[in-house]
Design a protein around this motif. Structure first.
Motif, PDB file in Angstrom:
ATOM      1  N   THR A 107      -6.826   0.404  -8.009  1.00 35.75           N
ATOM      2  CA  THR A 107      -8.069   0.253  -7.266  1.00 35.75           C
ATOM      3  C   THR A 107      -8.707  -1.101  -7.554  1.00 35.75           C
ATOM      4  O   THR A 107      -9.275  -1.742  -6.672  1.00 35.75           O
ATOM      5  CB  THR A 107      -9.054   1.391  -7.624  1.00 35.75           C
ATOM      6  N   GLN A 108      -8.590  -1.534  -8.798  1.00 37.97           N
ATOM      7  CA  GLN A 108      -9.193  -2.814  -9.177  1.00 37.97           C
ATOM      8  C   GLN A 108      -8.420  -4.001  -8.593  1.00 37.97           C
ATOM      9  O   GLN A 108      -9.008  -4.928  -8.055  1.00 37.97           O
ATOM     10  CB  GLN A 108      -9.200  -2.939 -10.701  1.00 37.97           C
ATOM     11  N   LEU A 109      -7.106  -3.940  -8.736  1.00 36.11           N
ATOM     12  CA  LEU A 109      -6.311  -5.121  -8.403  1.00 36.11           C
ATOM     13  C   LEU A 109      -5.730  -5.100  -6.999  1.00 36.11           C
ATOM     14  O   LEU A 109      -5.326  -6.128  -6.479  1.00 36.11           O
ATOM     15  CB  LEU A 109      -5.172  -5.289  -9.412  1.00 36.11           C
ATOM     16  N   GLY A 110      -5.625  -3.952  -6.395  1.00 31.09           N
ATOM     17  CA  GLY A 110      -5.023  -3.876  -5.068  1.00 31.09           C
ATOM     18  C   GLY A 110      -3.646  -3.260  -5.149  1.00 31.09           C
ATOM     19  O   GLY A 110      -3.081  -3.061  -6.220  1.00 31.09           O
ATOM     20  N   HIS A 111      -3.088  -2.990  -3.953  1.00 30.21           N
ATOM     21  CA  HIS A 111      -1.805  -2.297  -3.904  1.00 30.21           C
ATOM     22  C   HIS A 111      -0.632  -3.179  -4.292  1.00 30.21           C
ATOM     23  O   HIS A 111       0.497  -2.722  -4.346  1.00 30.21           O
ATOM     24  CB  HIS A 111      -1.598  -1.709  -2.513  1.00 30.21           C
ATOM     25  N   GLY A 112      -0.928  -4.451  -4.534  1.00 32.13           N
ATOM     26  CA  GLY A 112       0.133  -5.369  -4.923  1.00 32.13           C
ATOM     27  C   GLY A 112       0.756  -5.041  -6.264  1.00 32.13           C
ATOM     28  O   GLY A 112       1.853  -5.500  -6.562  1.00 32.13           O
ATOM     29  N   ILE A 113       0.082  -4.237  -7.080  1.00 29.49           N
ATOM     30  CA  ILE A 113       0.687  -3.908  -8.378  1.00 29.49           C
ATOM     31  C   ILE A 113       1.905  -3.012  -8.203  1.00 29.49           C
ATOM     32  O   ILE A 113       2.772  -2.964  -9.050  1.00 29.49           O
ATOM     33  CB  ILE A 113      -0.324  -3.257  -9.355  1.00 29.49           C
ATOM     34  N   GLY A 114       1.963  -2.307  -7.087  1.00 28.35           N
ATOM     35  CA  GLY A 114       3.125  -1.462  -6.810  1.00 28.35           C
ATOM     36  C   GLY A 114       4.124  -2.206  -5.950  1.00 28.35           C
ATOM     37  O   GLY A 114       4.093  -3.430  -5.834  1.00 28.35           O
ATOM     38  N   GLY A 115       5.018  -1.479  -5.330  1.00 27.00           N
ATOM     39  CA  GLY A 115       6.037  -2.109  -4.487  1.00 27.00           C
ATOM     40  C   GLY A 115       5.499  -2.394  -3.099  1.00 27.00           C
ATOM     41  O   GLY A 115       4.315  -2.297  -2.845  1.00 27.00           O
ATOM     42  N   GLY A 116       6.403  -2.738  -2.201  1.00 22.65           N
ATOM     43  CA  GLY A 116       6.015  -2.924  -0.804  1.00 22.65           C
ATOM     44  C   GLY A 116       5.639  -4.352  -0.464  1.00 22.65           C
ATOM     45  O   GLY A 116       5.307  -5.149  -1.336  1.00 22.65           O
ATOM     46  N   ASP A 146      -2.807   5.972  -1.350  1.00 18.83           N
ATOM     47  CA  ASP A 146      -1.928   5.062  -0.613  1.00 18.83           C
ATOM     48  C   ASP A 146      -2.701   4.115   0.294  1.00 18.83           C
ATOM     49  O   ASP A 146      -2.250   3.006   0.556  1.00 18.83           O
ATOM     50  CB  ASP A 146      -0.921   5.858   0.218  1.00 18.83           C
ATOM     51  N   VAL A 147      -3.862   4.536   0.786  1.00 16.57           N
ATOM     52  CA  VAL A 147      -4.616   3.624   1.655  1.00 16.57           C
ATOM     53  C   VAL A 147      -5.170   2.476   0.810  1.00 16.57           C
ATOM     54  O   VAL A 147      -5.419   2.637  -0.386  1.00 16.57           O
ATOM     55  CB  VAL A 147      -5.768   4.326   2.420  1.00 16.57           C
ATOM     56  N   GLY A 148      -5.355   1.334   1.467  1.00 18.59           N
ATOM     57  CA  GLY A 148      -5.780   0.146   0.736  1.00 18.59           C
ATOM     58  C   GLY A 148      -7.187   0.236   0.185  1.00 18.59           C
ATOM     59  O   GLY A 148      -7.502  -0.347  -0.838  1.00 18.59           O
ATOM     60  N   ARG A 149      -8.056   0.942   0.902  1.00 15.43           N
ATOM     61  CA  ARG A 149      -9.455   1.005   0.488  1.00 15.43           C
ATOM     62  C   ARG A 149      -9.842   2.459   0.267  1.00 15.43           C
ATOM     63  O   ARG A 149     -10.353   3.132   1.161  1.00 15.43           O
ATOM     64  CB  ARG A 149     -10.355   0.377   1.558  1.00 15.43           C
ATOM     65  N   ARG A 187       5.038 -10.681   0.821  1.00 14.18           N
ATOM     66  CA  ARG A 187       3.599 -10.430   0.973  1.00 14.18           C
ATOM     67  C   ARG A 187       2.820 -11.630   1.466  1.00 14.18           C
ATOM     68  O   ARG A 187       1.592 -11.581   1.506  1.00 14.18           O
ATOM     69  CB  ARG A 187       3.025  -9.980  -0.372  1.00 14.18           C
ATOM     70  N   ILE A 192      -9.529   0.652   6.580  1.00 20.64           N
ATOM     71  CA  ILE A 192      -9.319   1.463   5.374  1.00 20.64           C
ATOM     72  C   ILE A 192      -7.972   1.154   4.713  1.00 20.64           C
ATOM     73  O   ILE A 192      -7.634   1.731   3.688  1.00 20.64           O
ATOM     74  CB  ILE A 192      -9.431   2.972   5.661  1.00 20.64           C
ATOM     75  N   GLY A 193      -7.186   0.304   5.345  1.00 23.37           N
ATOM     76  CA  GLY A 193      -5.913  -0.106   4.738  1.00 23.37           C
ATOM     77  C   GLY A 193      -4.809   0.917   4.818  1.00 23.37           C
ATOM     78  O   GLY A 193      -3.922   0.946   3.958  1.00 23.37           O
ATOM     79  N   CYS A 194      -4.821   1.746   5.881  1.00 19.76           N
ATOM     80  CA  CYS A 194      -3.760   2.763   5.994  1.00 19.76           C
ATOM     81  C   CYS A 194      -2.442   2.154   6.467  1.00 19.76           C
ATOM     82  O   CYS A 194      -1.399   2.766   6.334  1.00 19.76           O
ATOM     83  CB  CYS A 194      -4.189   3.889   6.929  1.00 19.76           C
ATOM     84  N   PHE A 248      -1.018  -7.408   5.431  1.00 21.95           N
ATOM     85  CA  PHE A 248      -1.872  -6.617   4.545  1.00 21.95           C
ATOM     86  C   PHE A 248      -2.225  -7.466   3.333  1.00 21.95           C
ATOM     87  O   PHE A 248      -1.376  -8.213   2.831  1.00 21.95           O
ATOM     88  CB  PHE A 248      -1.104  -5.371   4.111  1.00 21.95           C
ATOM     89  N   TRP A 266      -2.295  -7.398  -0.028  1.00 14.80           N
ATOM     90  CA  TRP A 266      -1.807  -6.546  -1.117  1.00 14.80           C
ATOM     91  C   TRP A 266      -2.622  -6.778  -2.392  1.00 14.80           C
ATOM     92  O   TRP A 266      -2.776  -5.876  -3.206  1.00 14.80           O
ATOM     93  CB  TRP A 266      -0.328  -6.803  -1.382  1.00 14.80           C
ATOM     94  N   LEU A 267      -3.088  -8.005  -2.576  1.00 14.99           N
ATOM     95  CA  LEU A 267      -3.874  -8.335  -3.771  1.00 14.99           C
ATOM     96  C   LEU A 267      -5.115  -9.116  -3.345  1.00 14.99           C
ATOM     97  O   LEU A 267      -5.264  -9.487  -2.184  1.00 14.99           O
ATOM     98  CB  LEU A 267      -3.042  -9.177  -4.733  1.00 14.99           C
ATOM     99  N   LYS A 281      -9.253  -7.604  -0.592  1.00 14.11           N
ATOM    100  CA  LYS A 281      -7.975  -6.907  -0.817  1.00 14.11           C
ATOM    101  C   LYS A 281      -7.981  -5.535  -0.127  1.00 14.11           C
ATOM    102  O   LYS A 281      -9.034  -4.955   0.114  1.00 14.11           O
ATOM    103  CB  LYS A 281      -7.725  -6.730  -2.315  1.00 14.11           C
ATOM    104  N   GLY A 282      -6.767  -5.080   0.179  1.00  7.20           N
ATOM    105  CA  GLY A 282      -6.636  -3.721   0.718  1.00  7.20           C
ATOM    106  C   GLY A 282      -6.936  -3.567   2.194  1.00  7.20           C
ATOM    107  O   GLY A 282      -7.100  -2.439   2.655  1.00  7.20           O
TER     108      GLY A 282
END
Lengths: 549, 229
Positions: free
Chosen positions: A50-59, A123-126, B41, B101-103, B117, B119-120, B141-142
């Motif tokens: 939540t703090q850093l964004g989804h970039g910490i995972g894959g994808g 899974d959602v970004g926000r 990314r 919402i970043g879905c 997207f 991602w960071l 981000k997100g």
């Protein structure tokens, strides 16, 4: 269970069924203590993400836009479906043999649906905007909004269904387990076991089951649409996806049910409730749905491989013969074909009735289905319509922890529910004491006409809210309106069961002062035994020293 | 009401990627480090797609600059659950990052992979943050972002025309977007597709004109002119 038990046998059955509520072993605390650190690690990664964004995972944008977490969402929602499928079918078709399984199935539904929603939120970004924006700005044309709508409907509906189906047993638990009487008295909300109330209660549970079955089908169909309506993704754009997903849900759900039933059978002395014959029956059905699922899968593969469009062809070639081939064939053979063969042989051979065989097949099938979900979600991202350079997707540790933590949560939630609610449906012929001592809210009784008026009012208002929400779909707050309506519709069966017309009430209609003492004595024994003030002097209570009722 | 569109003449395009660089500078697109770029990314509102055609000994490299197609039948705005992306009256498929919402449904459904997207958290190595364009907000981000046909420039042109009490002219917008303005070969032209006299409209009627993935029926408003053989 049948009705031929003697009273002492019935008593023994009830005690065994309520064992997890009455007695908690050290093993349970150790088990919970083992899960809690895992949950803490999960919480840490959730905060980290939540703090850093989804970039910490894959994808990646030029890679897997969705990954294992989405595959897991589909799998969890699949599992959640069959809970209600078993329970509602047992109730509608009156399948006595499978009745002990019904409650476990309902609890599995609730747990896996909660875990799935949690995974969606992760899974959602926000995550901070997820629910608020859907409620405020949700648009009716988005499959995501459909999914939120049907999931909300399903979660509320199935929780109320679970509660109604369990209410009588909660009342019985209040009788049988003195140390938790306060809890079950609250949970039973004034249930009384008169024939008329019981009949109405059974009827509302039956109708809830009838209504909830199509909702269950709709939830997984909508998940089929989330993928199947996307023209931009080769391999997804496919009308077969909705029924295919519903069938997949039944396969993964039944296999999960078999596994869970086997675990609780091993943990508690419930061999009598969950006999090998039941497992064999479940295995036969699982084999049948696996066979149907393979037919759907074959149709999909044939369409994808037979002829152009080239994009779909590429995706399916990659799945069958390319970089996903090993996973695909392991899932198809180990997850579908071998379990089907094992269950088929067991089904057609009278001598074979093995719990171990059924459970092994179910475990293989469940893992295979998870892999198939992964193969639905990920391979398409390797083959966009335009020739981009795609980064191969490798699930990362962080993603694995975010996903695995949801499973830990689900296991913990299920275990706690096992210790709180009666999981095995108790025999219907069990006598229940429903005197005023076991009633929490005596004031819930009201004149019959008023009850009808309230139910009609709530029904009309909820339908109006749904219509209002849908008709104003272009404006803001539309989902909030129709979800409010849906939530209120779901509580109508609850109102029908909980509100008792005064004419039918078995206990005193009012709550006079004379009864207060008796009520308080049973409701809060420590209060009754407490010293009290009489003419500015502290005197001992007449109840002091007596054992609690 | 104009219907904004773009024509890209592939015969003129030299694949210099000036359009990509200009787009990044104009729209405050964050830098991706080597690790993030390797993970796919990197964010591009405008991107050059390189395609190898033919086989040895006659290979041929084709270049295709790809902004958002601003489809008339846009699949992304259909699937967006919160209306964070929608098509306005002038045909521009917009994006509201603060509502997203970043879905990533829109990213999945876009056949052109024209959406990115975050991602960071966005980062600019110092002193690059000093070149931020104050007209364009930096996205958090997100959330998803995409090419907006330099909508802030369109607004500015509209205001100027209103101040001068006249209609928007073709020459006001023909090089309006950052990519069109920067293209050294003049391969990109912007304008009103509904105005039959506009340059973009005339070029769109050229025999060489085609759209990307026409068979999907998205009706893109970015039209390409085939290379002359």
């Amino acid at each position: 269970m049948n009705d031929t038990h003697t009273p002492s046998e019935t008593d023994s059955i009830i005690r065994r069924a309520l064992l997890p509520l009455a007695h908690t072993s050290r093993r349970f605390y150790l088990f919970i203590a083992a899960l809690v650190p895992l949950l803490v690690v999960w919480g840490y990664f959730v905060v980290y993400q939540t703090q850093l964004g989804h970039g910490i995972g894959g994808g990646g944008t030029k890679g897997a836009i969705w990954g294992i977490v989405v595959a897991n969402i589909v799998h969890l929602i699949g599992i959640s479906h069959v809970g209600i499928a078993i329970s509602a079918t047992v109730r509608i078709m009156n399948l006595e043999r499978y009745k002990p399984l019904a409650r476990i199935a309902e609890i599995v539904t609730l747990v896996s649906m909660t875990a799935a929603v949690m995974n969606i939120a992760l899974d959602v970004g926000r995550i901070d905007r997820f629910l608020v924006n859907i409620l405020l700005h949700g648009k009716i044309h988005g499959p995501f909004v459909w999914s939120c709508t049907v999931i909300t409907w399903y979660v509320i509906g199935s929780s109320i269904y679970l509660y109604l189906a369990m209410r009588r047993d909660l009342c019985l638990a209040a009788n049988m387990i003195p140390k938790r009487r306060w809890l079950y008295r609250i949970l039973a909300i004034g249930y009384q076991d008169t024939p008329k109330v019981r009949e109405r209660h059974e009827r509302s549970v039956w109708w809830s089951a009838v209504i909830i079955l199509p909702i269950m089908v709709s939830v997984h169909s909508v998940y089929g649409y989330v993928f199947g309506l996307q023209a931009g993704r080769p391999g997804w754009f496919n009308p077969i996806l909705a029924p295919y997903f519903v069938l997949g849900a039944i396969v993964s759900g039944f296999s999960a049910m078999i596994i869970i039933a086997a675990i609780v059978r091993k943990t508690f002395p419930w061999k009598q409730f969950l006999p090998p014959r039941m497992f064999k029956g479940l295995g036969v059905f699982l084999g049948f749905v696996i066979w149907l699922y393979m037919y759907f899968l074959f149709s999909e593969i044939l369409t994808g491989q037979y002829s152009p469009p080239e994009a779909d062809n590429n995706v399916w070639s990659d799945i069958l013969w390319g970089r996903f081939a090993i996973l695909t064939w392991c899932a198809l053979l180990g997850g579908l074909l071998i379990p089907f063969a094992a269950l088929f042989i067991q089904g057609v051979t009278k001598r074979i009735c093995s719990v171990a065989l059924t459970v092994t097949a179910a475990v293989m099938c469940n893992i295979g289905l998870w892999c198939i979900r992964y193969l639905i979600v990920v391979p398409t991202f390797y083959h966009p319509h335009l020739p981009y350079r795609i980064t191969p997707y490798v699930p990362t540790l962080e993603e694995g922890i975010v996903m695995g933590g949801t499973w830990v949560f689900a296991i913990l939630f299920f275990s706690v529910l096992l210790k709180i609610v009666p999981v095995i449906e108790l025999p219907e012929d069990t006598p229940i004491r429903t005197d005023s001592r076991f009633v929490l809210f005596p004031w819930i009784t009201l004149p019959g006409r008023l009850k009808n008026l309230i139910i009609a009012g709530v029904t009309l208002f909820s339908v109006a809210m749904v219509v209002y929400g849908i008709s104003t779909w272009q404006g803001d707050y539309a989902p909030l309106k129709w979800l409010t309506g849906i939530g209120l519709i779901c509580i109508v069966p609850l109102l029908i069961s909980v509100l008792i017309p005064r004419e039918e009430c078995a206990r005193p209609p009012s709550f006079p002062r004379a009864h207060a003492r008796q009520y308080m004595t049973s409701a809060t024994p420590w209060h009754a035994r407490a010293p009290r003030m009489v003419q500015d002097k502290i005197v001992a209570s007449p109840q002091a020293g007596r054992p609690p009722p | 009401m104009p219907r904004w569109g773009m024509v890209i003449d592939l015969d003129r395009c030299t694949a210099c990627q000036a359009c990509t660089v200009a787009c990044r500078a104009e729209n405050n697109i964050p830098f991706a480090g080597p690790r993030e770029a390797a993970m796919g990314r990197a964010i591009f509102w405008n991107e050059l797609i390189v395609r190898l055609e033919g086989e040895h000994p006659y290979p041929e490299i084709r270049y295709l600059p790809r902004p958002c197609m601003h489809c008339d039948n846009s699949p992304c705005s259909k699937v967006c659950p919160v209306n964070a992306t929608s098509r306005d009256d002038e045909g521009i498929v917009g994006q509201i990052p603060s509502r997203c919402i970043g879905c990533r449904m829109c990213m999945c459904t876009c056949p052109y992979t024209a959406r990115s997207f975050n991602w960071l958290e966005a980062e600019w190595p110092s002193p690059m943050e000093k070149q931020h364009n104050p007209d364009v907000a930096v996205r958090e981000k997100g959330v998803v972002e995409k090419c907006l046909f330099c909508i802030h420039r369109i607004r500015r042109v509209k205001e100027t025309a209103r101040e001068e009490g006249r209609e928007i002219r073709d020459e006001d917008v023909i090089k309006l977007t950052a990519c069109c303005q920067t293209c050294p070969a003049g391969a990109r032209v912007f304008g009103d597709l509904d105005d039959s006299e506009s340059t973009v409209s005339k070029m769109a009627r050229n025999r060489r004109a085609f759209s990307l993935l026409e068979e999907l029926g998205t009706h893109p408003k970015v039209i390409y002119l085939r290379e002359r053989t």
